[in-house]
Design a protein around this motif. Structure first.
Motif, PDB file in Angstrom:
ATOM      1  N   ARG A  46       1.204  -8.051  18.569  1.00 16.57           N
ATOM      2  CA  ARG A  46       0.830  -8.200  17.165  1.00 16.57           C
ATOM      3  C   ARG A  46       2.074  -8.048  16.304  1.00 16.57           C
ATOM      4  O   ARG A  46       3.133  -7.685  16.796  1.00 16.57           O
ATOM      5  N   GLY A  47       1.901  -8.370  15.007  1.00 18.04           N
ATOM      6  CA  GLY A  47       3.058  -8.408  14.104  1.00 18.04           C
ATOM      7  C   GLY A  47       3.484  -9.860  13.981  1.00 18.04           C
ATOM      8  O   GLY A  47       3.600 -10.562  14.994  1.00 18.04           O
ATOM      9  N   ALA A  48       3.719 -10.295  12.731  1.00 20.57           N
ATOM     10  CA  ALA A  48       3.899 -11.731  12.471  1.00 20.57           C
ATOM     11  C   ALA A  48       4.967 -12.406  13.348  1.00 20.57           C
ATOM     12  O   ALA A  48       4.662 -13.375  14.060  1.00 20.57           O
ATOM     13  N   ARG A  89      -4.795 -16.356  15.159  1.00 20.86           N
ATOM     14  CA  ARG A  89      -4.800 -15.464  13.990  1.00 20.86           C
ATOM     15  C   ARG A  89      -4.308 -16.271  12.773  1.00 20.86           C
ATOM     16  O   ARG A  89      -3.219 -16.829  12.793  1.00 20.86           O
ATOM     17  N   GLN A 196      -1.721   1.032  13.317  1.00 18.47           N
ATOM     18  CA  GLN A 196      -0.382   0.590  13.736  1.00 18.47           C
ATOM     19  C   GLN A 196       0.692   1.578  13.302  1.00 18.47           C
ATOM     20  O   GLN A 196       1.728   1.701  13.953  1.00 18.47           O
ATOM     21  N   ASP A 237       3.248 -10.816   6.396  1.00 17.72           N
ATOM     22  CA  ASP A 237       2.705 -11.824   7.323  1.00 17.72           C
ATOM     23  C   ASP A 237       2.871 -13.218   6.757  1.00 17.72           C
ATOM     24  O   ASP A 237       2.882 -14.203   7.498  1.00 17.72           O
ATOM     25  N   ASN A 247       0.184  -8.874   3.551  1.00 19.52           N
ATOM     26  CA  ASN A 247       0.595  -7.920   4.587  1.00 19.52           C
ATOM     27  C   ASN A 247      -0.632  -7.068   4.944  1.00 19.52           C
ATOM     28  O   ASN A 247      -1.715  -7.230   4.361  1.00 19.52           O
ATOM     29  N   LYS A 248      -0.451  -6.185   5.881  1.00 19.37           N
ATOM     30  CA  LYS A 248      -1.543  -5.345   6.394  1.00 19.37           C
ATOM     31  C   LYS A 248      -2.385  -4.759   5.267  1.00 19.37           C
ATOM     32  O   LYS A 248      -1.857  -4.329   4.240  1.00 19.37           O
TER      33      LYS A 248
HETATM   34  O1  MRU Z   1      -2.577  -7.097  12.379  1.00 20.03           O
HETATM   35  P1  MRU Z   1      -1.119  -6.917  12.685  1.00 20.03           P
HETATM   36  O2  MRU Z   1      -0.820  -5.626  13.352  1.00 20.03           O
HETATM   37  O3  MRU Z   1      -0.563  -8.115  13.411  1.00 20.03           O
HETATM   38  O4  MRU Z   1      -0.426  -6.871  11.263  1.00 20.03           O
HETATM   39  C1  MRU Z   1       0.962  -6.718  11.175  1.00 20.03           C
HETATM   40  C2  MRU Z   1       1.486  -6.528   9.814  1.00 20.03           C
HETATM   41  O5  MRU Z   1       0.769  -6.575   8.843  1.00 20.03           O
HETATM   42  C3  MRU Z   1       2.978  -6.368   9.681  1.00 20.03           C
HETATM   43  O6  MRU Z   1       3.293  -5.557   8.600  1.00 20.03           O
HETATM   44  C4  MRU Z   1       3.602  -7.751   9.461  1.00 20.03           C
HETATM   45  O7  MRU Z   1       3.208  -8.628  10.480  1.00 20.03           O
HETATM   46  C5  MRU Z   1       5.083  -7.701   9.422  1.00 20.03           C
HETATM   47  S1  MRU Z   1       5.757  -7.393  11.013  1.00 20.03           S
HETATM   48  C6  MRU Z   1       7.431  -7.563  10.982  1.00 20.03           C
END
Ligand code: MRU
Length: 353
Positions: A46-48, A89, A196, A237, A247-248
């Motif tokens: 996970r994470g963009a 996603r 996270q 994201d 973002n999250k």
């Molecule tokens: O749902 P996730 O854990 O994939 O969400 C991740 C985030 O919101 C991060 O802050 C974002 O992807 C930036 S990661 C460098």
């Protein structure tokens, strides 16, 4: 030792299992592209940026397994695989950026024989990984200027090595300041509902010996109001053309609280997270995830059975709350529309303003 969340190995795509952290450092090997899709869907990865890299490697894995000739059939099969990845996603633009890049690579190499095309696709996916790590390092160098010796920093979710090819975006900036010898402290938002922050960011900071304090999301306002936070830094994201960011979930609340308390609010993201096709944050698709992430905690039910749940995984922060966006090509400040357009056209490369 540097965290390598994703790698291309002889046996397949190797991912650190982010669901197992912080209790176990376990790696899973995806030998089929469908296993990479499952890993993206269930948050093993996970994470963009990490999602984008995993998808590129998954597409390369898919390409290797496609045996059809002639070339038109091979191409069609690969496009079908790309479509499957694009349905995982919806919010992180890095996923679609990586898929487009793999498609472009395929188109540009159609003149070669299928064996060479497959090899080229693997090389492209590995390049995407290496470029992402290099981009994070540049973000760190630009972003560390925003951090002073003695600062206390608040961050949300995990925008660290785990969320990228390695090093991290928001956490990369924090790492870079620490590596420079600045004495810093980090408040880590736990980041409900998937945690996270508590599970992943806390783990990364502990590994680096960067002083950190875990708080629940609802404590952030109090901590800010008591003068304990000098700046907030988060990842993204997707960044819209006008500088709004997705973002999250919980990021928007933090930005408003930071504004109210006159605390600078920074966003760190590579250029691959900027989507010029999307004019403002209102047009960013927001993923909604299953309600069981909210009604259960650590496997135990915490809400009455049958309660209705709303579980958006991301929110949108309007550009008016953002002090600056730190990218791998420099730092953009308001007016964001102009700064982002200039940066994306390469004019602003490396100037840092
Ligand atoms: O749902 P996730 O854990 O994939 O969400 C991740 C985030 O919101 C991060 O802050 C974002 O992807 C930036 S990661 C460098």
């Amino acid at each position: 030792m540097m965290i390598r969340p994703i790698s291309w190995e002889e046996e397949g795509v190797v991912l650190i299992d982010q669901k197992a952290l912080p209790h176990a450092e376990r790696y899973v090997t995806c030998r089929k592209y469908g296993e990479v899709i499952a890993a993206i869907n269930d948050l093993t990865v996970r994470g963009a940026p990490a999602i984008g890299i995993a998808a590129a490697m998954g597409i390369a894995l898919g390409a290797i397994a496609v045996s059809e000739e002639p070339k038109e059939v091979f191409k069609k099969a690969l496009y079908r695989i790309c479509d499957e990845f694009s349905e995982t996603r919806p919010t992180a633009i890095n996923l679609f950026w990586a898929i487009d890049r793999m498609k472009r690579c395929l188109e540009e190499n159609l003149g070669k024989n299928i064996g060479s095309i497959k090899k080229t696709l693997v090389e492209e996916a590995r390049l995407i990984l290496e470029e992402d790590i290099a981009a994070n390092r540049r973000i760190g160098i630009f972003g560390r200027e925003c951090i002073k010796d003695g600062d206390s920093i608040l961050t949300h979710c995990n925008a660290g090595a785990l969320a990228t090819g390695g090093y991290g975006t928001a956490l990369g900036v924090i790492r870079a300041a620490h590596e420079e010898g600045k004495s810093i402290h980090v408040f880590v938002d736990e980041t409900r509902p998937v945690l996270q922050g508590a599970r992943l960011t806390a783990w990364e900071l502990q590994r680096e010996n960067i002083p950190a304090t875990l708080i629940t999301d609802s404590m952030a306002g109090f901590v800010m109001s008591r003068g304990k936070v000098d700046l907030v830094i988060v990842g993204a994201d997707r960044v819209a053309a006008n500088g709004d960011i997705a973002n999250k979930i919980g990021t928007y609340s933090l930005a408003v609280l930071a504004g109210e308390n006159n605390i600078p609010f920074y966003v760190a993201a590579p250029l691959s997270t900027i989507d010029l096709e999307v004019k403002s944050g209102n047009d960013i698709p927001i993923e909604e995830r299953a309600g069981d992430e909210v009604v259960a905690f650590g496997g135990a039910m915490i809400a009455p059975k049958g309660i209705e749940v709303f579980n958006p995984a991301f929110d949108v922060t309007p550009n008016s709350y953002i002090s600056a966006i730190v990218t791998d090509a420099g730092v953009v400040r308001a007016p964001f529309h102009e700064g982002i357009a200039e940066m994306m056209s390469g004019k602003n490369e490396g100037t840092g303003s």
